[in-house]
Scaffold this active site. Structure first.
Site, PDB file in Angstrom:
ATOM      1  N   SER A  63       0.719  -1.088   0.014  1.00 60.75           N
ATOM      2  CA  SER A  63      -0.075   0.078   0.098  1.00 60.75           C
ATOM      3  C   SER A  63       0.870   1.266   0.012  1.00 60.75           C
ATOM      4  CB  SER A  63      -0.788   0.109   1.100  1.00 60.75           C
ATOM      5  OG  SER A  63      -1.848  -1.094   1.359  1.00 60.75           O
ATOM      6  N   GLU A  70      -3.677  -0.772  -9.614  1.00 59.73           N
ATOM      7  CA  GLU A  70      -2.614   0.109  -9.905  1.00 59.73           C
ATOM      8  C   GLU A  70      -1.399  -0.721 -10.237  1.00 59.73           C
ATOM      9  OE1 GLU A  70      -3.422   3.960  -7.063  1.00 59.73           O
ATOM     10  OE2 GLU A  70      -2.464   2.226  -6.372  1.00 59.73           O
ATOM     11  N   ASN A 102      -3.829   5.725  -2.601  1.00 58.56           N
ATOM     12  CA  ASN A 102      -3.470   6.059  -1.437  1.00 58.56           C
ATOM     13  C   ASN A 102      -2.830   7.351  -1.035  1.00 58.56           C
ATOM     14  OD1 ASN A 102      -4.402   3.520  -0.262  1.00 58.56           O
ATOM     15  ND2 ASN A 102      -2.592   2.580  -0.182  1.00 58.56           N
ATOM     16  N   HIS A 107      -1.374  -3.276  -7.300  1.00 58.30           N
ATOM     17  CA  HIS A 107      -1.875  -2.830  -6.169  1.00 58.30           C
ATOM     18  C   HIS A 107      -3.416  -3.062  -6.273  1.00 58.30           C
ATOM     19  CE1 HIS A 107      -3.031   0.573  -3.086  1.00 58.30           C
ATOM     20  NE2 HIS A 107      -2.806  -0.698  -2.530  1.00 58.30           N
TER      21      HIS A 107
HETATM   22  N1  CAA Z   1     -15.921 -10.338  -0.803  1.00 59.48           N
HETATM   23  C1  CAA Z   1     -16.908 -10.540  -1.788  1.00 59.48           C
HETATM   24  N2  CAA Z   1     -17.891  -9.790  -2.422  1.00 59.48           N
HETATM   25  C2  CAA Z   1     -18.348  -8.698  -1.530  1.00 59.48           C
HETATM   26  C3  CAA Z   1     -17.585  -8.378  -0.365  1.00 59.48           C
HETATM   27  C4  CAA Z   1     -16.240  -9.216  -0.185  1.00 59.48           C
HETATM   28  N3  CAA Z   1     -15.810  -9.091   0.913  1.00 59.48           N
HETATM   29  N4  CAA Z   1     -18.257  -7.515   0.308  1.00 59.48           N
HETATM   30  C5  CAA Z   1     -19.133  -6.909  -0.694  1.00 59.48           C
HETATM   31  N5  CAA Z   1     -19.388  -7.976  -1.615  1.00 59.48           N
HETATM   32  C6  CAA Z   1     -20.110  -7.804  -2.875  1.00 59.48           C
HETATM   33  C7  CAA Z   1     -21.466  -8.334  -2.433  1.00 59.48           C
HETATM   34  O1  CAA Z   1     -21.640  -9.454  -2.523  1.00 59.48           O
HETATM   35  C8  CAA Z   1     -22.554  -7.355  -3.206  1.00 59.48           C
HETATM   36  O2  CAA Z   1     -22.595  -7.859  -4.651  1.00 59.48           O
HETATM   37  P1  CAA Z   1     -23.938  -7.730  -5.524  1.00 59.48           P
HETATM   38  O3  CAA Z   1     -23.923  -6.258  -5.685  1.00 59.48           O
HETATM   39  O4  CAA Z   1     -23.410  -8.450  -6.795  1.00 59.48           O
HETATM   40  O5  CAA Z   1     -24.809  -8.214  -4.825  1.00 59.48           O
HETATM   41  C9  CAA Z   1     -21.551  -6.007  -3.465  1.00 59.48           C
HETATM   42  O6  CAA Z   1     -20.140  -6.374  -3.144  1.00 59.48           O
HETATM   43  C10 CAA Z   1     -22.264  -4.838  -2.498  1.00 59.48           C
HETATM   44  O7  CAA Z   1     -22.142  -5.461  -1.311  1.00 59.48           O
HETATM   45  P2  CAA Z   1     -23.177  -5.057  -0.032  1.00 59.48           P
HETATM   46  O8  CAA Z   1     -24.460  -4.896  -0.908  1.00 59.48           O
HETATM   47  O9  CAA Z   1     -23.285  -6.015   0.804  1.00 59.48           O
HETATM   48  O10 CAA Z   1     -22.659  -3.818   0.689  1.00 59.48           O
HETATM   49  P3  CAA Z   1     -22.179  -2.557   0.064  1.00 59.48           P
HETATM   50  O11 CAA Z   1     -23.145  -1.927  -0.874  1.00 59.48           O
HETATM   51  O12 CAA Z   1     -22.265  -1.743   1.247  1.00 59.48           O
HETATM   52  O13 CAA Z   1     -20.943  -2.642  -0.571  1.00 59.48           O
HETATM   53  C11 CAA Z   1     -18.546  -2.391  -0.287  1.00 59.48           C
HETATM   54  C12 CAA Z   1     -19.869  -3.022   0.162  1.00 59.48           C
HETATM   55  C13 CAA Z   1     -18.539  -2.947  -1.846  1.00 59.48           C
HETATM   56  C14 CAA Z   1     -17.434  -2.896   0.496  1.00 59.48           C
HETATM   57  C15 CAA Z   1     -18.743  -0.995  -0.425  1.00 59.48           C
HETATM   58  O14 CAA Z   1     -19.164  -0.474   0.867  1.00 59.48           O
HETATM   59  C16 CAA Z   1     -17.528  -0.074  -0.696  1.00 59.48           C
HETATM   60  O15 CAA Z   1     -17.275   0.188  -2.131  1.00 59.48           O
HETATM   61  N6  CAA Z   1     -16.732   0.217   0.113  1.00 59.48           N
HETATM   62  C17 CAA Z   1     -15.525   1.106  -0.068  1.00 59.48           C
HETATM   63  C18 CAA Z   1     -14.375   0.374  -0.400  1.00 59.48           C
HETATM   64  C19 CAA Z   1     -13.155   0.964  -0.532  1.00 59.48           C
HETATM   65  O16 CAA Z   1     -13.059   2.167  -0.315  1.00 59.48           O
HETATM   66  N7  CAA Z   1     -11.883   0.102  -0.671  1.00 59.48           N
HETATM   67  C20 CAA Z   1     -10.886   0.637  -0.869  1.00 59.48           C
HETATM   68  C21 CAA Z   1      -9.966   0.338   0.335  1.00 59.48           C
HETATM   69  S1  CAA Z   1      -8.405   1.166   0.415  1.00 59.48           S
HETATM   70  C22 CAA Z   1      -7.524  -0.060  -0.410  1.00 59.48           C
HETATM   71  O17 CAA Z   1      -7.854  -1.209  -0.598  1.00 59.48           O
HETATM   72  C23 CAA Z   1      -6.179   0.417  -0.665  1.00 59.48           C
HETATM   73  C24 CAA Z   1      -5.017   0.267   0.420  1.00 59.48           C
HETATM   74  O18 CAA Z   1      -3.980  -0.059   0.158  1.00 59.48           O
HETATM   75  C25 CAA Z   1      -5.463   0.286   1.870  1.00 59.48           C
HETATM   76  P1  NAD Z   2      -3.574  -9.214   6.682  1.00 61.71           P
HETATM   77  O1  NAD Z   2      -3.182  -8.878   8.020  1.00 61.71           O
HETATM   78  O2  NAD Z   2      -4.857  -9.183   6.636  1.00 61.71           O
HETATM   79  O3  NAD Z   2      -2.768 -10.431   5.774  1.00 61.71           O
HETATM   80  C1  NAD Z   2      -1.564 -10.563   5.815  1.00 61.71           C
HETATM   81  C2  NAD Z   2      -1.116 -11.971   6.096  1.00 61.71           C
HETATM   82  O4  NAD Z   2       0.241 -12.361   5.566  1.00 61.71           O
HETATM   83  C3  NAD Z   2      -1.554 -12.724   7.240  1.00 61.71           C
HETATM   84  O5  NAD Z   2      -2.427 -13.657   7.193  1.00 61.71           O
HETATM   85  C4  NAD Z   2       0.033 -13.093   7.578  1.00 61.71           C
HETATM   86  O6  NAD Z   2      -0.154 -14.553   8.392  1.00 61.71           O
HETATM   87  C5  NAD Z   2       0.420 -13.487   6.219  1.00 61.71           C
HETATM   88  N1  NAD Z   2       1.866 -13.539   6.242  1.00 61.71           N
HETATM   89  C6  NAD Z   2       2.749 -12.755   7.030  1.00 61.71           C
HETATM   90  N2  NAD Z   2       4.246 -12.910   6.535  1.00 61.71           N
HETATM   91  C7  NAD Z   2       4.045 -14.038   5.638  1.00 61.71           C
HETATM   92  C8  NAD Z   2       5.194 -14.749   4.620  1.00 61.71           C
HETATM   93  N3  NAD Z   2       6.355 -14.297   4.820  1.00 61.71           N
HETATM   94  N4  NAD Z   2       4.445 -15.558   3.753  1.00 61.71           N
HETATM   95  C9  NAD Z   2       3.168 -15.756   3.667  1.00 61.71           C
HETATM   96  N5  NAD Z   2       2.296 -15.232   4.375  1.00 61.71           N
HETATM   97  C10 NAD Z   2       2.792 -14.042   5.398  1.00 61.71           C
HETATM   98  O7  NAD Z   2      -3.327  -7.936   5.723  1.00 61.71           O
HETATM   99  P2  NAD Z   2      -3.703  -7.330   4.418  1.00 61.71           P
HETATM  100  O8  NAD Z   2      -4.668  -6.262   4.681  1.00 61.71           O
HETATM  101  O9  NAD Z   2      -4.231  -8.570   3.435  1.00 61.71           O
HETATM  102  O10 NAD Z   2      -2.483  -6.726   3.734  1.00 61.71           O
HETATM  103  C11 NAD Z   2      -1.555  -7.227   2.962  1.00 61.71           C
HETATM  104  C12 NAD Z   2      -0.803  -6.396   2.297  1.00 61.71           C
HETATM  105  O11 NAD Z   2      -1.616  -5.684   1.208  1.00 61.71           O
HETATM  106  C13 NAD Z   2       0.047  -5.204   2.977  1.00 61.71           C
HETATM  107  O12 NAD Z   2       1.288  -4.773   2.175  1.00 61.71           O
HETATM  108  C14 NAD Z   2      -0.928  -4.208   2.675  1.00 61.71           C
HETATM  109  O13 NAD Z   2      -0.517  -2.966   2.781  1.00 61.71           O
HETATM  110  C15 NAD Z   2      -1.665  -4.224   1.451  1.00 61.71           C
HETATM  111  N6  NAD Z   2      -2.906  -4.075   1.044  1.00 61.71           N
HETATM  112  C16 NAD Z   2      -3.791  -3.835   1.964  1.00 61.71           C
HETATM  113  C17 NAD Z   2      -5.286  -3.341   1.742  1.00 61.71           C
HETATM  114  C18 NAD Z   2      -6.276  -3.383   2.791  1.00 61.71           C
HETATM  115  O14 NAD Z   2      -7.546  -2.610   2.597  1.00 61.71           O
HETATM  116  N7  NAD Z   2      -5.953  -4.288   3.935  1.00 61.71           N
HETATM  117  C19 NAD Z   2      -5.436  -2.771   0.541  1.00 61.71           C
HETATM  118  C20 NAD Z   2      -4.349  -2.956  -0.490  1.00 61.71           C
HETATM  119  C21 NAD Z   2      -3.174  -3.399  -0.195  1.00 61.71           C
END
Ligand code: CAA
Ligand code: NAD
Length: 292
Positions: free
Chosen positions: A119, A152, A190, A140
């Site tokens: 991330s 990405e 991000n 990503h």
């Molecule tokens: N796995 C599989 N499918 C899922 C799911 C999951 N964990 N969660 C939801 N779904 C599916 C559902 O089955 C549903 O599908 P249908 O529309 O075909 O029936 C659809 O997604 C919508 O789900 P819900 O109706 O249950 O719930 P919702 O309308 O509240 O949507 C959500 C859920 C898609 C998660 C929505 O809330 C959303 O888009 N949230 C924002 C997510 C976001 O911003 N993600 C980015 C996070 S940051 C990141 O990832 C980067 C990083 O590096 C940290």
């Molecule tokens: P998580 O904590 O849910 O899962 C990480 C997993 O990696 C754990 O199950 C752990 O047991 C396993 N692990 C640790 N060391 C390991 C190794 N050497 N070999 C195999 N498995 C190992 O974390 P996450 O949210 O899945 O995040 C994983 C990566 O994805 C991070 O780099 C995070 O920044 C990135 N990411 C996270 C998100 C998010 O929304 N959580 C979105 C995009 C990218």
């Protein structure tokens, strides 16, 4: 550069989703976790997600079974040795990632492409520690992987065009929409999303409004699918805190600094939905917001 066999390291929130979409698209997938417990939890996460798709009528039961048959779950890193592409989705720690890639570099053929789902780390910091920086990219994904369309595709200054093209083609083959991003910490999304989430925590610390009201305000006021605290819990507070530390270390800008409240929640083991509590207690009756 043909990708047929895919390896996924880490089967947590992200790795399980990445493995699922790859297997659904027909790839042979080996998933590696650190121990049996984590492996079983990862396998259950994949099965639950596929069952959910079947229950929603989006996947035939036979397609689910076929998808599951393409998986090999293992705790042995050596089982990733014959892969064409290995995608890393382990904890957000450069040391852990470099240890993993260092080992894989020694066992995988020189053509194998390495990809990180990081991330906030730079791909360069991982690529430079291997003997194949030209065959190293960022892939990503976004959470939840089966739903979010974006990937990405990140190239460093030495990623070869062939590697970049293969990674982008892979993203398309698994049904995602790739965007090309330069290798800066936080890539595109991000860079913009993390300060927003951290700012919400800072406003909570200032007492602007409650967890629930800030979430309601941003969902109903802006049409966001979930409010910032629900999103923080969804991403994982441990991951978010690590991401903030890394981005702050990179840019030295306060907007990336992890707020104290985030650190305290992580110290208490409140990592969000994955541990049952974060800014909310995720009870079977529904989420109960933290009173701050
Ligand atoms: N796995 C599989 N499918 C899922 C799911 C999951 N964990 N969660 C939801 N779904 C599916 C559902 O089955 C549903 O599908 P249908 O529309 O075909 O029936 C659809 O997604 C919508 O789900 P819900 O109706 O249950 O719930 P919702 O309308 O509240 O949507 C959500 C859920 C898609 C998660 C929505 O809330 C959303 O888009 N949230 C924002 C997510 C976001 O911003 N993600 C980015 C996070 S940051 C990141 O990832 C980067 C990083 O590096 C940290
Ligand atoms: P998580 O904590 O849910 O899962 C990480 C997993 O990696 C754990 O199950 C752990 O047991 C396993 N692990 C640790 N060391 C390991 C190794 N050497 N070999 C195999 N498995 C190992 O974390 P996450 O949210 O899945 O995040 C994983 C990566 O994805 C991070 O780099 C995070 O920044 C990135 N990411 C996270 C998100 C998010 O929304 N959580 C979105 C995009 C990218």
């Amino acid at each position: 550069m043909e990708i047929r066999k895919v390896g996924v390291a880490g089967c947590g929130l992200m790795g399980s989703g990445i493995a699922e979409v790859a297997a659904k698209a027909g790839f042979d997938v080996v998933v590696r976790e650190i121990d049996e417990g984590a492996l079983q939890a990862g396998r259950a996460r994949v099965a639950k997600s596929l069952d959910r798709a079947v229950a929603k009528g989006k996947l035939d039961p036979s397609a689910r079974d076929e998808t599951l048959s393409r998986f090999t779950f293992t705790t042995s890193l050596d089982d990733l040795g014959d892969r064409d592409l290995v995608i890393e989705a382990i904890v957000e720690s450069l040391d852990a990632k470099n240890e993993l890639f260092g080992y894989l570099d020694g066992i995988c053929p020189e053509e194998t492409v390495f990809a990180s789902n990081t991330s906030s780390l730079t791909v360069t910091d991982m690529a430079a520690a291997t003997s194949r920086p030209d065959r190293f990219v960022g892939l990503h994904f976004f959470n939840p992987v089966p739903v979010m369309k974006l990937v990405e595709v990140v190239r460093t200054i030495v990623t070869s065009q062939e590697t970049f093209d293969a990674a982008r083609a892979f993203a398309r083959r698994i049904g995602k929409v790739p965007v090309a991003a330069r290798d800066n910490s936080g890539f595109v999304v991000n860079l913009l999303l993390v300060p927003y989430m951290l700012d919400a925590i800072r406003q909570l610390e200032r007492g602007v409004a409650t967890v629930e009201d800030i979430d309601t305000a941003m969902t109903l006021g802006c049409g966001y699918p979930m409010g910032p605290f629900t999103l923080c819990d969804f991403v994982g507070l441990d991951t978010l805190c690590q991401v903030a530390e890394i981005m702050y270390g990179e840019y030295r800008e306060e907007r990336y600094a992890p707020p104290p409240l985030l650190r305290r929640l992580v110290t208490m083991g409140r990592y969000g939905r994955k541990t049952g509590a974060g800014f909310y207690d995720w009870t079977p009756q529904g989420p109960v917001p933290l009173k701050v």
